[in-house]
Design a protein around this motif. Structure first.
Motif, mmCIF file in Angstrom:
data_model
loop_
_atom_site.group_PDB
_atom_site.id
_atom_site.type_symbol
_atom_site.label_atom_id
_atom_site.label_comp_id
_atom_site.label_asym_id
_atom_site.label_seq_id
_atom_site.Cartn_x
_atom_site.Cartn_y
_atom_site.Cartn_z
ATOM 1 N N ARG A 52 26.106 33.006 42.152
ATOM 2 C CA ARG A 52 26.024 34.131 41.211
ATOM 3 C C ARG A 52 24.958 33.925 40.142
ATOM 4 O O ARG A 52 24.831 34.724 39.213
ATOM 5 C CB ARG A 52 27.382 34.368 40.558
ATOM 6 C CG ARG A 52 28.467 34.794 41.534
ATOM 7 C CD ARG A 52 29.508 35.606 40.823
ATOM 8 N NE ARG A 52 30.822 35.462 41.433
ATOM 9 C CZ ARG A 52 31.932 36.013 40.949
ATOM 10 N NH1 ARG A 52 31.885 36.719 39.819
ATOM 11 N NH2 ARG A 52 33.083 35.848 41.565
ATOM 12 N N VAL A 54 36.297 32.573 43.447
ATOM 13 C CA VAL A 54 35.815 33.894 43.024
ATOM 14 C C VAL A 54 36.523 34.321 41.740
ATOM 15 O O VAL A 54 35.895 34.795 40.780
ATOM 16 C CB VAL A 54 36.037 34.947 44.132
ATOM 17 C CG1 VAL A 54 35.736 36.352 43.606
ATOM 18 C CG2 VAL A 54 35.170 34.657 45.347
ATOM 19 N N ALA A 55 37.840 34.129 41.699
ATOM 20 C CA ALA A 55 38.623 34.533 40.525
ATOM 21 C C ALA A 55 38.223 33.743 39.284
ATOM 22 O O ALA A 55 38.175 34.290 38.168
ATOM 23 C CB ALA A 55 40.114 34.370 40.806
ATOM 24 N N GLU A 98 30.354 28.974 44.190
ATOM 25 C CA GLU A 98 30.457 30.365 43.739
ATOM 26 C C GLU A 98 29.619 30.600 42.488
ATOM 27 O O GLU A 98 28.923 31.616 42.368
ATOM 28 C CB GLU A 98 31.923 30.710 43.461
ATOM 29 C CG GLU A 98 32.184 32.146 43.079
ATOM 30 C CD GLU A 98 31.967 33.152 44.195
ATOM 31 O OE1 GLU A 98 31.718 34.333 43.882
ATOM 32 O OE2 GLU A 98 32.044 32.761 45.372
ATOM 33 N N GLU A 136 32.796 35.595 33.828
ATOM 34 C CA GLU A 136 31.945 36.761 33.583
ATOM 35 C C GLU A 136 32.653 37.869 32.811
ATOM 36 O O GLU A 136 32.029 38.579 32.016
ATOM 37 C CB GLU A 136 31.442 37.305 34.917
ATOM 38 C CG GLU A 136 30.529 36.331 35.651
ATOM 39 C CD GLU A 136 30.122 36.790 37.036
ATOM 40 O OE1 GLU A 136 29.252 36.156 37.643
ATOM 41 O OE2 GLU A 136 30.668 37.817 37.522
ATOM 42 N N GLN A 137 33.949 38.031 33.025
ATOM 43 C CA GLN A 137 34.658 39.185 32.464
ATOM 44 C C GLN A 137 35.519 38.857 31.257
ATOM 45 O O GLN A 137 35.866 39.751 30.480
ATOM 46 C CB GLN A 137 35.524 39.824 33.551
ATOM 47 C CG GLN A 137 34.711 40.329 34.740
ATOM 48 C CD GLN A 137 35.551 40.648 35.953
ATOM 49 O OE1 GLN A 137 36.787 40.709 35.889
ATOM 50 N NE2 GLN A 137 34.907 40.855 37.093
ATOM 51 N N ALA A 167 36.990 38.011 48.516
ATOM 52 C CA ALA A 167 36.882 38.675 47.210
ATOM 53 C C ALA A 167 37.816 39.872 47.132
ATOM 54 O O ALA A 167 37.582 40.808 46.371
ATOM 55 C CB ALA A 167 35.445 39.092 46.906
ATOM 56 N N ASP A 188 34.897 35.139 38.184
ATOM 57 C CA ASP A 188 35.173 36.463 37.608
ATOM 58 C C ASP A 188 35.620 36.327 36.160
ATOM 59 O O ASP A 188 35.200 37.095 35.281
ATOM 60 C CB ASP A 188 36.268 37.189 38.397
ATOM 61 C CG ASP A 188 35.789 37.766 39.716
ATOM 62 O OD1 ASP A 188 34.569 37.800 39.966
ATOM 63 O OD2 ASP A 188 36.665 38.205 40.509
ATOM 64 N N GLU A 189 36.480 35.339 35.893
ATOM 65 C CA GLU A 189 36.970 35.127 34.530
ATOM 66 C C GLU A 189 35.840 34.672 33.607
ATOM 67 O O GLU A 189 35.778 35.074 32.438
ATOM 68 C CB GLU A 189 38.111 34.118 34.518
ATOM 69 C CG GLU A 189 38.682 33.804 33.138
ATOM 70 C CD GLU A 189 39.277 35.022 32.430
ATOM 71 O OE1 GLU A 189 39.333 35.005 31.184
ATOM 72 O OE2 GLU A 189 39.677 35.988 33.113
ATOM 73 N N ARG A 242 38.720 38.153 30.642
ATOM 74 C CA ARG A 242 39.879 39.051 30.525
ATOM 75 C C ARG A 242 41.154 38.356 30.050
ATOM 76 O O ARG A 242 42.123 39.021 29.707
ATOM 77 C CB ARG A 242 40.152 39.714 31.876
ATOM 78 C CG ARG A 242 39.085 40.711 32.279
ATOM 79 C CD ARG A 242 39.446 41.400 33.580
ATOM 80 N NE ARG A 242 38.505 42.467 33.908
ATOM 81 C CZ ARG A 242 38.558 43.209 35.003
ATOM 82 N NH1 ARG A 242 39.527 43.012 35.884
ATOM 83 N NH2 ARG A 242 37.658 44.145 35.232
#
Length: 216
Positions: free
Chosen positions: A24, A196-197, A20, A203-204, A170, A200-201, A206
């Motif tokens: 990306r 994916v999660a 993943e 990149e984001q 996703a 995502d973390e 959160r």
């Protein structure tokens, strides 16, 4: 693009995270123990090291934006709670020594600490099969330790207990400490969607010093 160091890249979950991250466009260094052959994908650097050696961790983590730990206890020690806790402590000790230049730490966690009711974990409720209880307890100890760490930026991702092969959709929910249960009464997430999660973390960003979970 982030510079990612992925510990445990040769495992099932680590391999999905690696795929993943590469898809990306992230810059990935794969860390393995070197016990089994590992062919790094094109463009991925490979390091052989023991995550329990904090000096080695400090060396491969220097200059990274994030360290993802998909650490799995060595064969024959998979039921040892101390293995997961020792890995977390080694990672944190090394990142502390890097000071302000320390990367974030994202840990592949377990489901046993998720709450089925306020203050009642899945492990405590008897929702973990007996043969996996020690393994789950190791992840609980790992999370308990991380929750005492205030000087390293960490996140801990618990999968839903139905965690295994499946499709990359996703399309999933993100939660906190509570077990996520779908409309079908099941609590599940595929390994590809878990990966994916994780990215995502990356990149984001959160969840700072928090545990979170994902499920359908």
């Amino acid at each position: 693009m982030s510079k990612i160091v992925l510990v445990g890249a040769s495992g099932n979950v680590g391999g999905a995270i690696l795929s993943e991250a590469v898809a990306r466009g992230h810059d990935v260094t794969a860390v393995t123990r070197g016990i089994a052959p590992f062919d790094a994908p094109a463009g991925v650097s490979s390091v052989t090291a023991d995550v329990l050696d904090s000096e080695a961790v400090r060396s491969f983590a220097a200059g990274a934006d994030v360290v993802i730990s998909a650490y799995k206890a060595p064969h024959g020690a998979q039921q040892e709670p101390a293995a997961f806790l020792a890995a977390a402590k080694s990672l944190v000790a090394a990142l502390r020594e890097l000071g302000d230049a320390a990367p974030r730490l994202i840990v592949v966690g377990g489901a046993g600490s998720l709450e089925v009711a306020p203050g009642v974990s899945l492990l405590d409720s008897g929702g973990i099969p007996e043969q996996f209880r020690e393994w789950a307890g190791g992840h609980v100890a790992e999370l308990d330790y991380l929750r005492t760490v205030q000087d390293v930026d960490w996140a801990y991702l618990s999968p839903s207990p139905g965690f295994g092969p499946g499709e990359r959709t996703a399309n999933f929910r993100v939660g906190g400490d509570a077990l996520l249960v779908g409309a079908d009464g099941k609590s599940a997430i595929s390994v590809p969607d878990y990966a994916v999660a994780i990215i995502d973390e990356v990149e984001q960003q959160r969840h700072s010093r928090q545990r979170f979970t994902v499920g359908y």
